[in-house]
Scaffold this motif. Structure first.
Motif, mmCIF file in Angstrom:
data_model
loop_
_atom_site.group_PDB
_atom_site.id
_atom_site.type_symbol
_atom_site.label_atom_id
_atom_site.label_comp_id
_atom_site.label_asym_id
_atom_site.label_seq_id
_atom_site.Cartn_x
_atom_site.Cartn_y
_atom_site.Cartn_z
ATOM 1 N N TYR A 194 0.882 -1.154 0.000
ATOM 2 C CA TYR A 194 0.000 0.000 0.000
ATOM 3 C C TYR A 194 0.922 1.206 0.000
ATOM 4 O O TYR A 194 1.805 1.319 0.850
ATOM 5 N N ASP A 195 0.770 2.091 -0.954
ATOM 6 C CA ASP A 195 1.666 3.243 -1.084
ATOM 7 C C ASP A 195 0.853 4.491 -1.304
ATOM 8 O O ASP A 195 0.432 4.764 -2.423
ATOM 9 N N ASP A 196 0.607 5.254 -0.272
ATOM 10 C CA ASP A 196 0.005 6.552 -0.560
ATOM 11 C C ASP A 196 1.102 7.585 -0.321
ATOM 12 O O ASP A 196 2.212 7.229 0.063
ATOM 13 N N LEU A 292 -7.007 0.701 3.974
ATOM 14 C CA LEU A 292 -8.399 0.831 3.556
ATOM 15 C C LEU A 292 -9.131 1.921 4.319
ATOM 16 O O LEU A 292 -10.008 2.580 3.785
ATOM 17 N N CYS A 293 -8.776 2.097 5.573
ATOM 18 C CA CYS A 293 -9.579 3.003 6.395
ATOM 19 C C CYS A 293 -8.844 4.199 7.004
ATOM 20 O O CYS A 293 -9.459 5.008 7.676
ATOM 21 N N GLY A 294 -7.567 4.343 6.837
ATOM 22 C CA GLY A 294 -6.893 5.518 7.387
ATOM 23 C C GLY A 294 -6.589 5.424 8.878
ATOM 24 O O GLY A 294 -6.961 4.473 9.560
ATOM 25 N N GLN A 295 -5.917 6.484 9.374
ATOM 26 C CA GLN A 295 -5.452 6.481 10.757
ATOM 27 C C GLN A 295 -6.603 6.490 11.776
ATOM 28 O O GLN A 295 -7.617 7.139 11.556
ATOM 29 N N ASN A 296 -6.426 5.750 12.842
ATOM 30 C CA ASN A 296 -7.390 5.675 13.956
ATOM 31 C C ASN A 296 -8.755 5.106 13.560
ATOM 32 O O ASN A 296 -9.718 5.244 14.294
ATOM 33 N N ALA A 297 -8.813 4.514 12.386
ATOM 34 C CA ALA A 297 -10.079 3.921 11.961
ATOM 35 C C ALA A 297 -9.917 2.407 11.904
ATOM 36 O O ALA A 297 -8.801 1.885 11.841
ATOM 37 N N ASN A 317 -12.623 13.629 7.410
ATOM 38 C CA ASN A 317 -13.334 14.124 6.242
ATOM 39 C C ASN A 317 -14.478 13.169 5.963
ATOM 40 O O ASN A 317 -14.249 12.002 5.650
ATOM 41 N N HIS A 318 -15.665 13.676 6.084
ATOM 42 C CA HIS A 318 -16.805 12.784 5.997
ATOM 43 C C HIS A 318 -16.979 12.114 4.653
ATOM 44 O O HIS A 318 -17.861 11.299 4.468
ATOM 45 N N ARG A 319 -16.142 12.499 3.711
ATOM 46 C CA ARG A 319 -16.284 11.880 2.403
ATOM 47 C C ARG A 319 -15.139 10.948 2.060
ATOM 48 O O ARG A 319 -15.139 10.320 1.018
ATOM 49 N N ASP A 320 -14.162 10.913 2.911
ATOM 50 C CA ASP A 320 -13.004 10.117 2.536
ATOM 51 C C ASP A 320 -12.409 9.385 3.745
ATOM 52 O O ASP A 320 -11.761 9.995 4.588
ATOM 53 N N TRP A 321 -12.620 8.091 3.777
ATOM 54 C CA TRP A 321 -12.115 7.318 4.902
ATOM 55 C C TRP A 321 -10.597 7.269 4.977
ATOM 56 O O TRP A 321 -10.026 7.042 6.035
ATOM 57 N N ARG A 322 -9.948 7.464 3.847
ATOM 58 C CA ARG A 322 -8.496 7.369 3.913
ATOM 59 C C ARG A 322 -7.884 8.487 4.726
ATOM 60 O O ARG A 322 -6.741 8.412 5.155
#
Ligand SMILES: *[C@@H]1O[C@H](CO)[C@@H](O)[C@H](O)[C@H]1NC(C)=O
Ligand SMILES: *[C@@H]1O[C@H](CO)[C@@H](O)[C@H](O)[C@H]1NC(C)=O
Ligand SMILES: *[C@@H]1O[C@H](CO)[C@@H](O)[C@H](O)[C@H]1NC(C)=O
Ligand SMILES: *[C@@H]1O[C@H](CO)[C@@H](O)[C@H](O)[C@H]1NC(C)=O
Ligand SMILES: *[C@@H]1O[C@H](CO)[C@@H](O)[C@H](O)[C@H]1NC(C)=O
Ligand SMILES: *[C@@H]1O[C@H](CO)[C@@H](O)[C@H](O)[C@H]1NC(C)=O
Length: 812
Positions: A194-196, A292-297, A317-322
């Protein structure tokens, strides 16, 4: 001799005609075009090129509203699933765009306003473009030898998210979907990354630093870095990875694709319906993919992929889980004396992978807690009971997941006065997940659902919906097709222990093995002690060499050859959940078909529930109901191959000493003799047991997981009543039919008065709230099939009214 001559002539004629099928009619499809050819997007209904045998087509493919990409697909695939795309993530306008094989020798895709969105960057005289039967789009210098002379350019060198048979993955290529990639790492091992822009992590094979690639059966010593899927469905990589499609064998159209959820799967095409079926996946648990879900998620899969914030955190950001979640509390900066200022919130069955601030073995829970307290940067700790207590303090909470199959617990550090039970802490994926018009992600998944693109008139405002909603859709699709595969495929399959190894089931598969008949005969003392018998066979007690007590089931009525049986068993053998009876192995020698199960101490539910000598206490009943629901939910939703039990009844619910439910006999539906043809989803109607069978068994409709939901509803009701539902009679001694029973349940639910229905032997010792909920669930389970809940819904509702454990996520 004369006959021989005729054959030869026919042979020659065939060959003379074969290379130029298009010459016969003007509208026939082309597989080679010379310079100057082009097609406009308005003609997207017909392919630009079709391979000589017609296996592949290329041309314009729908990629959203008035949006198109230039792709290659299997001609037979219903959805034109792209195996290659020239312009992933950059579709062109549905009006005025054009693909051209230019006179200078380059293939180019132009958008409506003349901008070249993509081109092959080739040049030369006398070149032509061909689509080969391998799915390779090639530009070659001599049109007559498009198979022979080396291509000036070929699509196989520029894969997007998919490999087709014979296409090599090399050190120069990678498969990409969003931020997920499959490629050879610097140490020659094929990995998933996974590479963002901010985070990079490996999640397959097992990223645990204590596990070397060798333990996964890989090697780092072969630097050729090539991998290829062959025509039989075997993917072989130079790092010794070998995976086998479940429908191993020639003649099947397959692809290996990295999906938008970060998993890699092999798909096989059903030639009759054009639908894809998953025949292998790198990861059994969808949430194992990172990012898939970003930090703290926390990522959760039940029944579809979902993100939620960890308790005490809210979505950024309510539109982006990442973008993950941010704390609702102010960070605890002054660390000492820590104990006065913080407390821990427990999240069961969960972990955040990686970012450990160290790790300590053989420490007590209290000690582990203290380590985290003393470390200012510790945001949480994970404590596992393996090996005498292992402690993992965490600095950053990434790659969070929840899975009922995972035994560990994560403890989150929050301020002492923080009220974690306040409801505002989670933002469920259903809201706000859908789309951020401003997030521009390159989603190469090619599934049209992933693109939300819109053109406003002539404007060129491209908007990409982030893929998460799409991921959900794709996953659901995946699971639907896998289910069908598991139930319906009866293709010849071959055994492959390597495939299992590669699938990353090391832990699960560790103790699963094949036994000889002699071994089992010995273990059971020549099948001396019978434990029980049922439709599928007789069960004997046995003791293996190491002293492990097992239950050995001699199967009757198995219509499978050795190899097929092997293949089915390797599927069943992977399934591992606390509420399912574990399978340790099997034996398949000629007519002898045996299964070796974990031995479960305390008999089956029917013996406790319908026994007149003893009364099963309420607490245990509820516990069993919940365990059974979780086990079935796992079978239906969480394991790689969606398994339908088909015979849920109290006899198949075994109980441990602690009255934990363990479901037996799952996966056997597939082994039994069937009467239908191979395409029918109907299993033998001998499956199931009267009194527990859903009405659709009697109809000629495909069976789905809702048959188990129905049976579960009956069992649940029996747990409330302490009697068989099928034995219920009216005052006149007439048998009560299901519609009448449902009527009674409706009344109970409407009035809320559950007492008359509850087992009198309990003498009022029961929890009315739970009982009413159970009746309500029962009622919904016996509804017409589309109205029945899923097992996952049921498990959730029951979990919510488990009084021992009111809010498992928020206990501090
Ligand atoms: C390395 O891998 C390639 C491709 O799989 C194989 O042909 C070759 O024999 C391997 N080399 C060694 C030394 O194993
Ligand atoms: C725990 O592990 C860390 C390093 O991982 C080490 O420095 C520390 O001494 C260990 N503590 C105990 C009690 O084992
Ligand atoms: C999207 O971008 C526009 C302008 O760039 C901005 O006004 C709008 O608030 C953004 N929308 C979201 C949801 O971020
Ligand atoms: C699109 O362009 C045409 C002419 O090229 C123009 O007549 C039309 O109004 C435009 N439509 C929009 C929505 O801008
Ligand atoms: C054509 O449209 C694209 C996409 O909107 C844009 O980036 C490009 O600048 C346009 N080209 C011309 C020549 O107008
Ligand atoms: C089985 O359950 C009964 C209660 O019904 C209990 O008395 C007995 O000890 C249990 N047996 C075992 C082997 O745990």
């Amino acid at each position: 001799m004369a006959r021989y001559g005729v054959c030869l002539l026919a042979f020659i004629l065939l060959f003379a005609v074969a290379p130029c099928p298009s010459s016969s009619s003007a509208s026939a499809q082309q597989h080679t075009l010379g310079a100057g050819s082009s097609q406009s997007v308005e003609d997207h209904d017909r392919p630009f090129l079709t391979s000589p045998q017609g296996t592949f087509s290329c041309g314009f493919q729908d990629a959203g509203e008035n949006a198109f990409s230039f792709s290659i697909w299997y001609t037979d695939a219903a959805e034109k699933t792209a195996i290659w795309t020239a312009n992933p993530g950059a579709p062109v306008n549905g009006r005025g765009s054009r693909i051209t094989f230019r006179r200078d020798g380059s293939l180019a895709l132009d958008d409506f306003n003349g901008t070249t969105v993509w081109d092959s960057q080739t040049s030369g005289k006398g070149l032509s473009v061909s689509l080969l039967d391998s799915g390779n789009l090639v530009i070659v210098s001599d049109p007559l030898s498009s198979g022979g002379s080396p291509a000036v350019w070929q699509s196989f060198d520029w894969p997007t998210d998919t490999l087709v048979p014979s296409q090599q993955l090399t050190k120069h290529t990678k498969l990409v979907s969003g931020y997920f990639g499959l490629y050879y790492d610097n140490d020659n091992v094929l990995r998933l990354h996974y590479d963002d822009p901010e985070i990079s992590s490996i999640y397959w094979p097992d990223p645990n630093p204590n596990i070397s690639p060798f333990q996964d059966g890989r090697t780092i010593y072969n630097s050729s870095r090539t991998g290829v899927l062959d025509d039989d469905g075997v993917f072989l990589s130079s790092d010794k990875l070998r995976v086998d499609a479940a429908d191993l064998g020639p003649g099947v159209k397959r692809r290996l694709t990295i999906d938008p959820d970060g998993n890699v799967r092999i798909y096989s095409l059903d030639a009759s319906t054009g639908a894809w079926t998953v025949t292998w996946a790198a990861m059994a648990q969808p949430c194992s993919a990172h990012g898939l879900c970003g930090q703290n998620a926390i990522c959760e899969y039940q029944p579809s992929l979902r993100c939620s914030c960890a308790p005490g955190y809210e979505m950024v950001n309510h539109r982006d889980w990442r973008k993950g979640c941010t704390p609702l509390f102010t960070a605890v900066t002054n660390c000492s004396p820590a104990e006065q200022r913080v407390k821990f919130v427990e999240v069961p069955h969960s972990d955040f992978y990686g970012n450990d601030l160290g790790y300590n073995q053989s420490v007590t829970f209290e000690y582990c807690k203290k380590i985290c307290l003393d470390m200012c940067s510790c945001a949480a700790f994970s404590y596992r009971l393996d090996g005498g207590g292992t402690c993992y303090p965490k600095g950053v909470l990434l790659n969070g997941y929840t899975s009922s199959a995972f035994d560990g617990v994560i403890y989150l550090k929050v301020p002492f006065d923080f009220d974690a039970s306040a409801p505002a802490v989670t933002a469920r994926s259903t809201e706000g997940l859908a789309c951020d018009p401003n997030v521009s992600v390159t989603v190469q998944g090619s599934q049209a659902a992933l693109f939300g693109s819109s053109r406003t008139g002539n404007g060129t405002k491209w908007t990409y919906l982030f893929a998460f909603a799409g991921v959900l859709g794709v996953l659901d699709l995946v699971f639907i097709v896998t289910g069908c595969w598991f139930l319906s495929s009866s293709r010849q399959s071959m055994p492959s222990s390597l495939a299992l190894k590669a699938a990353g089931y090391r832990m699960v598969m560790g103790q699963f093995r094949r036994f000889t008949y002699r071994e089992l005969k010995h273990a059971t003392g020549n099948f001396k002690e019978e434990l029980g018998r049922g439709g599928s066979g007789v069960v004997y007690r046995g003791v293996l060499d190491g002293g492990k007590v097992v239950a050995v089931k001699k199967l009757t009525n198995v219509a499978r050859g050795d190899e097929e049986f092997w293949a089915e068993m390797t599927v069943i053998g992977r399934i591992n959940h606390i509420n399912l009876v574990r399978i340790w192995g099997f034996c398949s020698q000629g007519k002898h078909k045996l299964l070796v199960y974990e031995y479960v101490d305390n008999e089956s539910l029917d013996r406790h529930l319908f026994n007149t000598d003893r009364t099963l206490p309420w607490r245990e009943r509820f516990r069993i109901a919940l365990g059974t629901a979780r086990g079935l939910a796992y079978l239906h939703h969480e394991c790689l191959e969606w398994v339908i039990h088909c015979d849920v009844k109290p006899e198949n619910i075994l109980l441990t000493r602690e009255f934990d439910a363990k479901i037996a006999d799952f996966g056997l539906a597939k082994l039994s003799k069937r009467d239908g043809g191979r395409d029918s989803l109907e299993l033998s109607h001998m499956r199931g047991t009267t009194g527990y069978m859903a009405p659709e068994w009697a109809l000629n409709v495909p069976i789905n997981a809702k048959v188990d939901v129905y049976s579960y509803g009956i069992v649940l009701l029996e747990m409330v009543m302490g009697r068989r539902v099928s034995d219920q009679t009216t005052a006149d001694g007439e048998r009560l039919e299901m519609p009448q029973i449902a009527q009674v349940l409706r009344q109970v639910v409407a009035t809320g008065n559950v007492v008359p229905l509850v087992d009198g032997r309990l003498q009022g010792q029961f929890n009315p709230r739970q009982a009413l909920e159970m009746v309500r669930i029962s009622l919904s389970c016996v509804e017409e099939r589309s109205k029945r809940p899923t097992m996952d819904d049921i498990a959730k509702v029951l979990t919510a009214c488990d009084d021992e454990d009111e809010h498992p996520a928020y206990r501090s």
